[in-house]
Design a protein around this motif. Structure first.
Motif, PDB file in Angstrom:
ATOM      1  N   UNK A 175       0.819  -1.208   0.000  1.00  0.00           N
ATOM      2  CA  UNK A 175       0.000   0.000   0.000  1.00  0.00           C
ATOM      3  C   UNK A 175       0.851   1.256   0.000  1.00  0.00           C
ATOM      4  N   UNK A 176       0.194   2.416  -0.061  1.00  0.00           N
ATOM      5  CA  UNK A 176       0.895   3.705  -0.047  1.00  0.00           C
ATOM      6  C   UNK A 176       1.745   3.796   1.227  1.00  0.00           C
ATOM      7  N   UNK A 177       3.033   4.034   1.075  1.00  0.00           N
ATOM      8  CA  UNK A 177       3.894   3.989   2.262  1.00  0.00           C
ATOM      9  C   UNK A 177       4.381   5.378   2.661  1.00  0.00           C
ATOM     10  N   UNK A 178       4.795   5.487   3.910  1.00  0.00           N
ATOM     11  CA  UNK A 178       5.117   6.769   4.544  1.00  0.00           C
ATOM     12  C   UNK A 178       6.529   7.219   4.176  1.00  0.00           C
ATOM     13  N   UNK A 179       6.650   8.513   3.788  1.00  0.00           N
ATOM     14  CA  UNK A 179       7.945   9.132   3.544  1.00  0.00           C
ATOM     15  C   UNK A 179       8.292  10.170   4.609  1.00  0.00           C
ATOM     16  N   UNK A 180       7.254  10.685   5.273  1.00  0.00           N
ATOM     17  CA  UNK A 180       7.470  11.657   6.358  1.00  0.00           C
ATOM     18  C   UNK A 180       6.484  11.313   7.459  1.00  0.00           C
ATOM     19  N   UNK A 181       7.002  10.995   8.637  1.00  0.00           N
ATOM     20  CA  UNK A 181       6.162  10.463   9.706  1.00  0.00           C
ATOM     21  C   UNK A 181       5.342  11.546  10.380  1.00  0.00           C
ATOM     22  N   UNK A 182       4.293  11.124  11.057  1.00  0.00           N
ATOM     23  CA  UNK A 182       3.404  12.067  11.746  1.00  0.00           C
ATOM     24  C   UNK A 182       4.108  12.789  12.891  1.00  0.00           C
ATOM     25  N   UNK A 183       5.197  12.204  13.424  1.00  0.00           N
ATOM     26  CA  UNK A 183       5.932  12.849  14.509  1.00  0.00           C
ATOM     27  C   UNK A 183       6.939  13.875  14.001  1.00  0.00           C
ATOM     28  N   UNK A 184       6.973  14.088  12.660  1.00  0.00           N
ATOM     29  CA  UNK A 184       7.857  15.088  12.079  1.00  0.00           C
ATOM     30  C   UNK A 184       9.182  14.554  11.582  1.00  0.00           C
ATOM     31  N   UNK A 185       9.467  13.267  11.798  1.00  0.00           N
ATOM     32  CA  UNK A 185      10.733  12.694  11.349  1.00  0.00           C
ATOM     33  C   UNK A 185      10.600  12.176   9.911  1.00  0.00           C
ATOM     34  N   UNK A 186      11.693  12.253   9.161  1.00  0.00           N
ATOM     35  CA  UNK A 186      11.721  11.701   7.811  1.00  0.00           C
ATOM     36  C   UNK A 186      11.866  10.188   7.882  1.00  0.00           C
ATOM     37  N   UNK A 187      11.166   9.486   6.999  1.00  0.00           N
ATOM     38  CA  UNK A 187      11.216   8.027   6.988  1.00  0.00           C
ATOM     39  C   UNK A 187      12.509   7.534   6.366  1.00  0.00           C
ATOM     40  N   UNK A 188      12.958   6.391   6.830  1.00  0.00           N
ATOM     41  CA  UNK A 188      14.182   5.781   6.302  1.00  0.00           C
ATOM     42  C   UNK A 188      14.098   5.565   4.800  1.00  0.00           C
ATOM     43  N   UNK A 189      12.932   5.151   4.303  1.00  0.00           N
ATOM     44  CA  UNK A 189      12.791   4.846   2.874  1.00  0.00           C
ATOM     45  C   UNK A 189      13.136   6.061   2.013  1.00  0.00           C
ATOM     46  N   UNK A 190      12.741   7.232   2.448  1.00  0.00           N
ATOM     47  CA  UNK A 190      13.068   8.454   1.710  1.00  0.00           C
ATOM     48  C   UNK A 190      14.549   8.785   1.836  1.00  0.00           C
ATOM     49  N   UNK A 191      15.044   8.801   3.068  1.00  0.00           N
ATOM     50  CA  UNK A 191      16.416   9.240   3.313  1.00  0.00           C
ATOM     51  C   UNK A 191      17.435   8.367   2.592  1.00  0.00           C
ATOM     52  N   UNK A 192      17.253   7.039   2.645  1.00  0.00           N
ATOM     53  CA  UNK A 192      18.259   6.150   2.060  1.00  0.00           C
ATOM     54  C   UNK A 192      18.317   6.309   0.545  1.00  0.00           C
ATOM     55  N   UNK A 193      17.177   6.510  -0.098  1.00  0.00           N
ATOM     56  CA  UNK A 193      17.173   6.689  -1.550  1.00  0.00           C
ATOM     57  C   UNK A 193      17.810   8.017  -1.935  1.00  0.00           C
ATOM     58  N   UNK A 194      17.446   9.085  -1.250  1.00  0.00           N
ATOM     59  CA  UNK A 194      17.997  10.400  -1.570  1.00  0.00           C
ATOM     60  C   UNK A 194      19.511  10.420  -1.330  1.00  0.00           C
ATOM     61  N   UNK A 195      19.935   9.832  -0.216  1.00  0.00           N
ATOM     62  CA  UNK A 195      21.373   9.812   0.089  1.00  0.00           C
ATOM     63  C   UNK A 195      22.159   9.025  -0.952  1.00  0.00           C
ATOM     64  N   UNK A 196      21.672   7.831  -1.302  1.00  0.00           N
ATOM     65  CA  UNK A 196      22.385   7.010  -2.278  1.00  0.00           C
ATOM     66  C   UNK A 196      22.368   7.661  -3.659  1.00  0.00           C
ATOM     67  N   UNK A 197      21.242   8.262  -4.013  1.00  0.00           N
ATOM     68  CA  UNK A 197      21.124   8.933  -5.311  1.00  0.00           C
ATOM     69  C   UNK A 197      22.101  10.107  -5.388  1.00  0.00           C
ATOM     70  N   UNK A 198      22.143  10.929  -4.353  1.00  0.00           N
ATOM     71  CA  UNK A 198      23.012  12.103  -4.367  1.00  0.00           C
ATOM     72  C   UNK A 198      24.493  11.725  -4.350  1.00  0.00           C
ATOM     73  N   UNK A 199      24.819  10.596  -3.720  1.00  0.00           N
ATOM     74  CA  UNK A 199      26.217  10.167  -3.638  1.00  0.00           C
ATOM     75  C   UNK A 199      26.645   9.371  -4.866  1.00  0.00           C
ATOM     76  N   UNK A 200      25.721   9.109  -5.782  1.00  0.00           N
ATOM     77  CA  UNK A 200      26.049   8.340  -6.974  1.00  0.00           C
ATOM     78  C   UNK A 200      26.327   6.882  -6.686  1.00  0.00           C
ATOM     79  N   UNK A 201      25.719   6.346  -5.621  1.00  0.00           N
ATOM     80  CA  UNK A 201      25.952   4.954  -5.241  1.00  0.00           C
ATOM     81  C   UNK A 201      25.441   4.016  -6.328  1.00  0.00           C
ATOM     82  N   UNK A 202      26.295   3.096  -6.746  1.00  0.00           N
ATOM     83  CA  UNK A 202      25.913   2.128  -7.776  1.00  0.00           C
ATOM     84  C   UNK A 202      25.775   0.716  -7.219  1.00  0.00           C
ATOM     85  N   UNK A 203      26.289   0.492  -6.019  1.00  0.00           N
ATOM     86  CA  UNK A 203      26.275  -0.848  -5.425  1.00  0.00           C
ATOM     87  C   UNK A 203      25.877  -0.738  -3.954  1.00  0.00           C
ATOM     88  N   UNK A 204      24.724  -1.305  -3.606  1.00  0.00           N
ATOM     89  CA  UNK A 204      24.240  -1.289  -2.226  1.00  0.00           C
ATOM     90  C   UNK A 204      24.411  -2.683  -1.641  1.00  0.00           C
TER      91      UNK A 204
END
Length: 311
Positions: A175-204
């Motif tokens: 189902x539709x999953x959370x990217x920003x939690x109700x308590x104001x914290x960013x979800x791991x799913x968002x952060x890990x993708x943005x971080x890897x994308x910005x760093x040019x990670x090719x191998x996880x």
């Protein structure tokens, strides 16, 4: 379906990473991810970066990140470039949320977990499947709202370098999953993708406990029109009770400068390698030289297994 043609080309330079959470001392399970990711990146002639995933401030143990970095250096696991801290990147995560909202891919949801559970059609691998309650407007009873990513009949397929082909229909199984939690914290799913994308990670390269998260991260890459890295999920070391091994399972599993080489040797054994016995008490450099020459991804078992330290 997100196709493998959306994955980073095999011809591109390998950029790997190690991304521990500083919630306590480094233990055997953390060392598996550190050594496995280091060896696979270095064997390919690639770079290896380090990111500290301090996304959830209440769980961060003061000094834990510095101690992990000290141990990596002491064990010869040197990284490339500056260390990245998720806690310093909240502004970037907000930018990406705004971009996704401009594409009409996000919606606010004030359903509590109890409300989601009561209305979910069934439970998937990661808990109750969100039924889309707030897609057309918030209908929950909670004052605070989370931000969810809209999923529409999407099946994600990918080939993991160790566990093989995996497939998940995100709509029916998650189902539709959370990217920003109700308590104001960013979800791991968002952060890990943005971080890897910005760093040019090719191998996880990471633990198999994150294997179930990979399809939604690939879907998020697709939403951001970014290429998907190659994934390798290492088997988890389990305790005798069958749970994921952690620092609570005994001091012998806590990595120190004194026992680091011994535990690295045992990590190699756990990952299906066959390091010479005489390297158990060698210098880190000698063990790493052997591992870089002989480490075989094909020998890594595609199953989680119990582990107890050898004397």
């Amino acid at each position: 379906m997100v196709k493998m043609s959306d994955t980073i080309s095999q011809d591109m330079p390998v950029i790997g990473r190690f991304a521990p959470s500083p919630t306590g001392p480094m233990h055997f399970g953390t060392l598996i991810a550190a050594l496995g990711s280091y060896l696979l990146a270095r064997q390919a002639g690639g770079t290896w970066r380090v990111r500290i995933e301090d996304l959830d401030p209440p769980r961060v143990v003061p000094g834990a990140a510095d101690e992990m970095l000290f141990l990596l250096e002491a064990l010869g696991l040197t990284w490339d470039g500056p260390v990245v801290y998720q806690g310093q990147r909240f502004g970037r995560y907000r930018e990406v949320l705004d971009l996704l909202r401009s594409k009409n891919l996000l919606f606010d949801c004030n359903c509590s977990r109890r409300e989601v559970l009561a209305s979910a059609p069934h439970t998937g691998e990661d808990g109750p499947v969100y039924p889309g309650t707030c897609r057309a407007g918030m209908k929950g009873q909670r004052a605070e709202a989370a931000v969810r990513l809209r999923i529409v009949n999407r099946t994600v397929s990918f080939v993991d370098g160790i566990f093989g082909t995996r497939m998940q229909n995100l709509e029916t199984e998650l189902g539709d999953f959370v990217l920003h939690r109700a308590d104001g914290e960013f979800a791991y799913q968002l952060a890990v993708v943005v971080d890897d994308m910005d760093a040019g990670i090719t191998q996880v390269v990471r633990g198999a406990d994150l294997l179930a998260s990979t399809p939604r991260q690939i879907y998020l890459y697709d939403c951001l029109e970014a290429l998907v890295p190659h994934y390798y999920h290492l088997p988890l070391a389990l305790s005798a009770s069958g749970g994921k091994l952690s620092k609570r399972d005994g001091p012998a599993l806590i990595v120190t400068r004194d026992n680091g080489v011994q535990l690295m040797w045992q990590v190699l054994c756990f990952l299906g390698q066959n390091p010479p016995d005489e390297l158990r008490r060698s210098r880190p450099r000698d063990l790493l030289e052997w591992a870089l020459a002989y480490f075989s991804c094909g020998a890594i078992p595609a199953e989680n297994r119990c582990f107890s330290p050898k004397p």
